[in-house]
Scaffold this motif. Structure first.
Motif, PDB file in Angstrom:
ATOM      1  N   TYR A   3       0.857  -1.175   0.000  1.00  0.00           N
ATOM      2  CA  TYR A   3       0.000   0.000   0.000  1.00  0.00           C
ATOM      3  C   TYR A   3       0.901   1.236   0.000  1.00  0.00           C
ATOM      4  O   TYR A   3       1.952   1.264   0.638  1.00  0.00           O
ATOM      5  N   SER A   4       0.502   2.262  -0.736  1.00  0.00           N
ATOM      6  CA  SER A   4       1.348   3.444  -0.875  1.00  0.00           C
ATOM      7  C   SER A   4       0.867   4.604  -0.018  1.00  0.00           C
ATOM      8  O   SER A   4      -0.274   5.050  -0.158  1.00  0.00           O
ATOM      9  N   LYS A   6       2.924   7.155  -0.193  1.00  0.00           N
ATOM     10  CA  LYS A   6       3.949   8.002  -0.815  1.00  0.00           C
ATOM     11  C   LYS A   6       3.406   9.397  -1.115  1.00  0.00           C
ATOM     12  O   LYS A   6       4.099  10.392  -0.992  1.00  0.00           O
ATOM     13  N   ASN A   7       2.166   9.443  -1.558  1.00  0.00           N
ATOM     14  CA  ASN A   7       1.591  10.751  -1.890  1.00  0.00           C
ATOM     15  C   ASN A   7       0.088  10.638  -2.043  1.00  0.00           C
ATOM     16  O   ASN A   7      -0.470   9.549  -1.873  1.00  0.00           O
ATOM     17  N   ASP A   8      -0.537  11.752  -2.370  1.00  0.00           N
ATOM     18  CA  ASP A   8      -1.988  11.764  -2.543  1.00  0.00           C
ATOM     19  C   ASP A   8      -2.378  11.903  -4.014  1.00  0.00           C
ATOM     20  O   ASP A   8      -3.457  12.375  -4.339  1.00  0.00           O
ATOM     21  N   TYR A   9      -1.451  11.496  -4.879  1.00  0.00           N
ATOM     22  CA  TYR A   9      -1.799  11.542  -6.311  1.00  0.00           C
ATOM     23  C   TYR A   9      -1.437  10.222  -6.983  1.00  0.00           C
ATOM     24  O   TYR A   9      -0.941  10.205  -8.100  1.00  0.00           O
ATOM     25  N   SER A  10      -1.753   9.113  -6.289  1.00  0.00           N
ATOM     26  CA  SER A  10      -1.411   7.816  -6.872  1.00  0.00           C
ATOM     27  C   SER A  10      -2.625   7.079  -7.447  1.00  0.00           C
ATOM     28  O   SER A  10      -2.451   6.108  -8.170  1.00  0.00           O
ATOM     29  N   SER A  11      -3.826   7.551  -7.154  1.00  0.00           N
ATOM     30  CA  SER A  11      -5.015   6.920  -7.744  1.00  0.00           C
ATOM     31  C   SER A  11      -5.658   7.880  -8.738  1.00  0.00           C
ATOM     32  O   SER A  11      -5.508   9.095  -8.625  1.00  0.00           O
ATOM     33  N   ILE A  12      -6.396   7.325  -9.695  1.00  0.00           N
ATOM     34  CA  ILE A  12      -6.886   8.148 -10.796  1.00  0.00           C
ATOM     35  C   ILE A  12      -7.816   9.253 -10.324  1.00  0.00           C
ATOM     36  O   ILE A  12      -7.529  10.433 -10.522  1.00  0.00           O
ATOM     37  N   LEU A 301       4.847   2.026   0.705  1.00  0.00           N
ATOM     38  CA  LEU A 301       5.634   3.063   0.032  1.00  0.00           C
ATOM     39  C   LEU A 301       5.532   4.375   0.814  1.00  0.00           C
ATOM     40  O   LEU A 301       4.466   4.717   1.336  1.00  0.00           O
ATOM     41  N   PHE A 320      -7.526  10.224  -0.711  1.00  0.00           N
ATOM     42  CA  PHE A 320      -8.970   9.945  -0.701  1.00  0.00           C
ATOM     43  C   PHE A 320      -9.262   8.454  -0.711  1.00  0.00           C
ATOM     44  O   PHE A 320     -10.391   8.054  -0.443  1.00  0.00           O
ATOM     45  N   THR A 321      -8.280   7.639  -0.982  1.00  0.00           N
ATOM     46  CA  THR A 321      -8.507   6.183  -0.979  1.00  0.00           C
ATOM     47  C   THR A 321      -8.088   5.519   0.329  1.00  0.00           C
ATOM     48  O   THR A 321      -8.307   4.319   0.514  1.00  0.00           O
TER      49      THR A 321
ATOM     50  N   LYS B  25      -9.330   2.031 -11.720  1.00  0.00           N
ATOM     51  CA  LYS B  25      -9.657   3.037 -10.730  1.00  0.00           C
ATOM     52  C   LYS B  25      -9.183   2.692  -9.312  1.00  0.00           C
ATOM     53  O   LYS B  25      -9.017   3.591  -8.492  1.00  0.00           O
ATOM     54  N   GLU B  27      -6.305   1.216  -8.579  1.00  0.00           N
ATOM     55  CA  GLU B  27      -4.845   1.114  -8.515  1.00  0.00           C
ATOM     56  C   GLU B  27      -4.216   2.264  -7.739  1.00  0.00           C
ATOM     57  O   GLU B  27      -4.770   3.353  -7.653  1.00  0.00           O
ATOM     58  N   GLN B  28      -3.016   1.985  -7.236  1.00  0.00           N
ATOM     59  CA  GLN B  28      -2.130   3.060  -6.796  1.00  0.00           C
ATOM     60  C   GLN B  28      -0.912   3.057  -7.711  1.00  0.00           C
ATOM     61  O   GLN B  28      -0.292   2.013  -7.924  1.00  0.00           O
ATOM     62  N   ASN B  29      -0.593   4.202  -8.255  1.00  0.00           N
ATOM     63  CA  ASN B  29       0.540   4.294  -9.178  1.00  0.00           C
ATOM     64  C   ASN B  29       1.581   5.279  -8.655  1.00  0.00           C
ATOM     65  O   ASN B  29       1.256   6.227  -7.951  1.00  0.00           O
ATOM     66  N   ILE B  30       2.814   5.046  -9.071  1.00  0.00           N
ATOM     67  CA  ILE B  30       3.877   5.998  -8.771  1.00  0.00           C
ATOM     68  C   ILE B  30       3.625   7.271  -9.598  1.00  0.00           C
ATOM     69  O   ILE B  30       3.079   7.201 -10.685  1.00  0.00           O
ATOM     70  N   GLY B  31       4.027   8.418  -9.057  1.00  0.00           N
ATOM     71  CA  GLY B  31       3.772   9.675  -9.765  1.00  0.00           C
ATOM     72  C   GLY B  31       4.817  10.017 -10.813  1.00  0.00           C
ATOM     73  O   GLY B  31       5.798   9.291 -11.005  1.00  0.00           O
ATOM     74  N   ALA B 232       1.661  15.522 -12.165  1.00  0.00           N
ATOM     75  CA  ALA B 232       1.860  14.606 -11.040  1.00  0.00           C
ATOM     76  C   ALA B 232       1.315  13.208 -11.366  1.00  0.00           C
ATOM     77  O   ALA B 232       1.998  12.204 -11.194  1.00  0.00           O
ATOM     78  N   LYS B 233       0.059  13.170 -11.840  1.00  0.00           N
ATOM     79  CA  LYS B 233      -0.525  11.866 -12.182  1.00  0.00           C
ATOM     80  C   LYS B 233      -0.153  11.502 -13.617  1.00  0.00           C
ATOM     81  O   LYS B 233      -1.006  11.498 -14.531  1.00  0.00           O
ATOM     82  N   PHE B 235       0.342   8.787 -15.002  1.00  0.00           N
ATOM     83  CA  PHE B 235      -0.426   7.650 -15.537  1.00  0.00           C
ATOM     84  C   PHE B 235      -1.733   8.093 -16.190  1.00  0.00           C
ATOM     85  O   PHE B 235      -2.229   7.439 -17.103  1.00  0.00           O
ATOM     86  N   VAL B 236      -2.300   9.203 -15.734  1.00  0.00           N
ATOM     87  CA  VAL B 236      -3.543   9.700 -16.348  1.00  0.00           C
ATOM     88  C   VAL B 236      -3.275  10.221 -17.767  1.00  0.00           C
ATOM     89  O   VAL B 236      -4.134  10.142 -18.637  1.00  0.00           O
TER      90      VAL B 236
END
Lengths: 341, 341, 341, 341
Positions: A3-4, A6-12, A301, A320-321, B25, B27-31, B232-233, B235-236
């Motif tokens: 689980y990350s 790391k930041n608040d911009y890892s989910s869509i 992370l 938010f997740t 939706k 997922e957690q992704n690296i920025g 930042a995102k 992946f988007v």
């Protein structure tokens, strides 16, 4: 799966935002922000801030700061920030790239002070030096702290006294709203310009730049386009705000994030862990022994903030997740690792 | 409901792209572009262009052009375009905002010629003038025309002969791919840098900047962040390309758009209508009598290109959502209006 | 010894200026333009232009243009010039270096026209394009022609009609004053800003930037310093103007230069030689057969303007040191070379 | 008449320089630095620095710094200085105006340290921050101190270790040469670029920019012109250096200035006066009681440095015109005023 934190911009994005996209998928909209979604999102914001401000939706935080600062300052004018300010450290010289010096003073728990502003103003007195003309602050700050209403008011009054504009970077405004006594309408009253962050508050991307001071409204779209911030599908940047500004949704994102972060802080404090700053928002900065950090990264992370020889400051961010169960897992893991090492 | 032929960026995105968003939706992704979607999208592009190019996903066209040109040129160097080039006319001086002169020569059906390049190079011979150092073209062009492979090769050779970099703006590359004999891999061979357009080819936003020339790859992320283009995102921005680069999807979007546009052109020619340029792609420029234009706008949105006293050039654009039935309706309406007036 | 008609900046300065330097050599003056010489020179200029304009002395022409244009324009605004304008061709992109586009229209005998201005204004109508905000002209022009008073007035009125500032580059104002019916005071009336050239009119260096429009006066020294144009020994830049503005000295420099240049023109016309432009000032542009040009350069320095296959345009410039005997020698030499070849 | 200790740029120039101007007054020279005086001055400098460096003569200090730094750095790169560095404080943001951040660390008696450089380098590790790429120092410093040869060598080695260029601002190099063990040739060995100051060392204006590192020599005149620093009468900028570089003249100017300044320092110390910095050069910074400062100004000009409540730091500067008798007068006056108050 890790689980990350790391930041608040890892989910869509929030489910509701993705739903809205799908709901509107067969529409045709006018480009460049002349569409209905943009109009609706603007009006929802105006309702919340109780002000007839001009509003523009822009793709990301750095370019929003560039447009704001680049539109306000003349070539020889400078912006005042605190040393840890995002524009001073983490934007690869984007503001200087527009030609402006960032003047900075020491932060106090991540915050700029009136004292700091006045020291800079008093040191810049003639045309052999840059002329300070605006103040940059962010709420929440880079260290997770927040300004109170009385602090914001004092900074605004200080700025006005010295003929400075006050600009507030709200990349994490949801979190700030839920942690401080500053309400939406106060941001309209006590800043000349500010932005409501989307990217770090549940949108897939986008920030809402709000111009309160009439002097700064003129020909603003020229600035947006000239600095590279004009998005053809303006409605795609507006739709997240149409959703986020529904009722208390935006505030509640911050509230939930903050609760998870405070829950985490309490949990870690019980383990005897100290913190680098006093945070009331969704970013917390514990100081952890280096010998557990690699193992911790196997499960969770996080980001390094200050590497030390024996212990380091790291950053956990809730988003938010994030759910309490994730926090519970993190606390347990740290607890276990500390015991083992 | 009116149907819009105003542009190709009035609908949100392909259904498949919205589906993909929903699929990912949770997922957690690296920025900042360090994530898996970005990696997948890059590899799909590399497969198509048969080249190990560096690739970055950026929010919009203007900022992509700024990053490309701003990363290539030294302060005193200039870019050569044709007079109608997007960077010369429609970017509010964003390139000059970075400090660079845009040198231009007359277009031939929307295209820059080797002759035009050489006239400019020959006129700039010493340090009292800017030094031309790169060539900017777009495919498709602003007037809907396309370069052929032999034209692109000739421009590239001309550029290399004069020690110039060649950069290609592919805002509408889908349409160009389907209308010209230039294949994906040719763009990697015959340009130093180019971008694959997303915003105008079915993505909600995003462009893929492709760097073929090794000299230009170094420290590129610094440029992206400095010029304000770092998202930042990441992946988007990558997800639409993950979808668009599946099989022939991207090419087929262009193909369908072009077919609708050609079908429209044929229909209008049958009505005796003349055109401002020869277009093989999804933008067409008929010359219509002014007395029908207002009424036409009641049913169909379009854009004025050149206002004349009796007749005007207007632009119709087909998009990924355009069907033959929409074109049929448009032709019928124009036919009727001409008869009535 | 060769005599040089290459330009009007090949000799150090008028004797009277060097005398003045020596006369003042034991003085101590305040720096940065706060001294008595600067005050005297400013007042002499104000007397001549009959206006209480702000005046600054700056080292050279390019940096003066940069300061003028850079102080007037906002980031997204552009300056209109004619294609042959100095800022458009011969300043290595210095204006673009400040972030501003130079929009240009075809010159008519070296001059910008109201028509040209209006075509550009009418083509720039929204925020997807730069906003034209000022007009740049020079008197004398790059081709030796001059504006008449009625032309200047018309350009000024045209500028005001379209909310544009008018700026005039007077690098060769001495020559223009003596060749046109525009008087000193007209430059104060019909421009918002202009400069009185020193470097090309007998000073060792320096230009006097004159700000007529009150709106443009504010905090001007910040611009000068920020753009790199502030000279510590301001009095050294002012002294030449203290001398040049004595009585009719400046005007007479232009008058004598023009007379020599017209005398040369008449002499060459008698030899059947044609000219590239109609010049009334100290720069003339004969078209000479290539086969005499190398030999001519053995005796007289000149500058190539346009190289042709059989004949070329070259430039002869008279300066404050040119005497009729030098011109006689040049005419004789050309006459002899033509006969021999 | 008041005597001015306000600065070292209050008199026009050395007599020998004015003599030289007059001696050359009937010459015609090629423009833009292609003339014989420029060639001679360059060669004299090359002899002194024992290096085949490229050399350019530029009008003033700020524009020289702009050209040096602007030619070295890419858009996202930054320059390291100490907090009191001229480019950081006293150039109205000219360096930021070119797009570059000035990173600074605390000065130690006016000097930058290797420690300071390394702290900054270590804090800038990825593309979310600017990339430090050069070091700026000046000799003498803003506080009158000088680097020793071993300090310069250490800074140079530190710079090379971290892949940084070292640039030295020699606005007061004459004074530094006479006060430190760094010789002309060491400046060529231990800097990548530096400038030999003229304006503050007896010239009417002009600085000699010396490029030692071959990597930085390419197309340099483009930078000079683009940034506005190209002077048409290049020979007028070169002539002072032709004179100053004769034998030990330049060194001796510094020597005499330093001797006067040290004599002043000793005199004031005898009166019990303390100093703000330890200076070995021609600028000294005594701390004087406020109650004598106004009266002192009736007889001697000086500059305020730091205003305090009871006492203030002021600056006295000796120049090429200063004689011991002037210093004697100043010491006596201060002595008298202190006794009276």
């Amino acid at each position: 799966m890790k689980y990350s934190f790391k930041n608040d911009y890892s989910s869509i994005a929030l489910d509701e935002i993705l739903d809205k996209l799908r709901e509107c998928k067969d529409e045709q909209n006018i480009g460049y922000g002349e569409d209905t979604h943009t109009e609706i999102a603007k009006n929802k914001i105006r309702d919340k801030i109780k002000s007839n401000s001009d509003i523009y939706f822009i793709a990301g935080g750095t370019i929003t700061n560039m447009i704001a600062i680049g539109s306000i300052l003349k070539p020889y004018e400078a912006v005042i920030a605190c040393d840890s300010g995002h524009i001073n450290v983490h934007e690869t010289g984007a503001i200087e790239g527009l030609g402006h010096k960032v003047l900075y003073s020491d932060n106090v728990n991540g915050k700029l002070t009136c004292d700091g502003i006045e020291r800079i103003v008093n040191a810049h007195t003639d045309h052999h030096m840059v002329k300070p003309k605006m103040v940059y602050i962010s709420n929440a700050t880079e260290l997770g702290s927040v300004y109170t209403l009385s602090e914001l008011r004092a900074l605004y009054n200080c700025a006005k006294k010295h003929d400075l504009y006050l600009y507030l970077d709200g990349a994490r405004l949801a979190s700030a709203l839920a942690a401080s006594d500053i309400k939406y309408e106060d941001y309209a009253k006590y800043t000349d310009m500010f932005y409501i962050g989307g990217t770090k508050c549940g949108a897939y991307f986008g920030e809402a730049l709000v111009i309160n001071n009439d002097e700064l409204k003129n020909e603003f779209q020229y600035y947006i386009k000239h600095f590279g911030g004009m998005i053809a599908k303006g409605f795609v940047t507006a739709i997240p705000f149409e959703v986020l500004m529904d009722g208390d949704r935006y505030y509640n994102i911050g509230k939930k994030e903050n609760e998870c972060a405070q829950y985490l802080t309490q949990g870690l404090k019980k383990l005897g862990i100290k913190f680098y700053s006093e945070s009331l928002t969704n970013q917390v900065f514990p100081i952890l022994p280096n010998n557990i950090l690699d193992e911790l990264y196997n499960d969770y992370l996080y980001e390094y903030w200050v590497k030390g020889e024996k212990e380091s400051v790291i950053r956990f961010v809730t988003s938010f997740t994030t759910e309490k169960k994730h926090v519970d897992g993190l606390i347990e893991t740290i607890s276990r690792l500390i015991k083992q090492n």
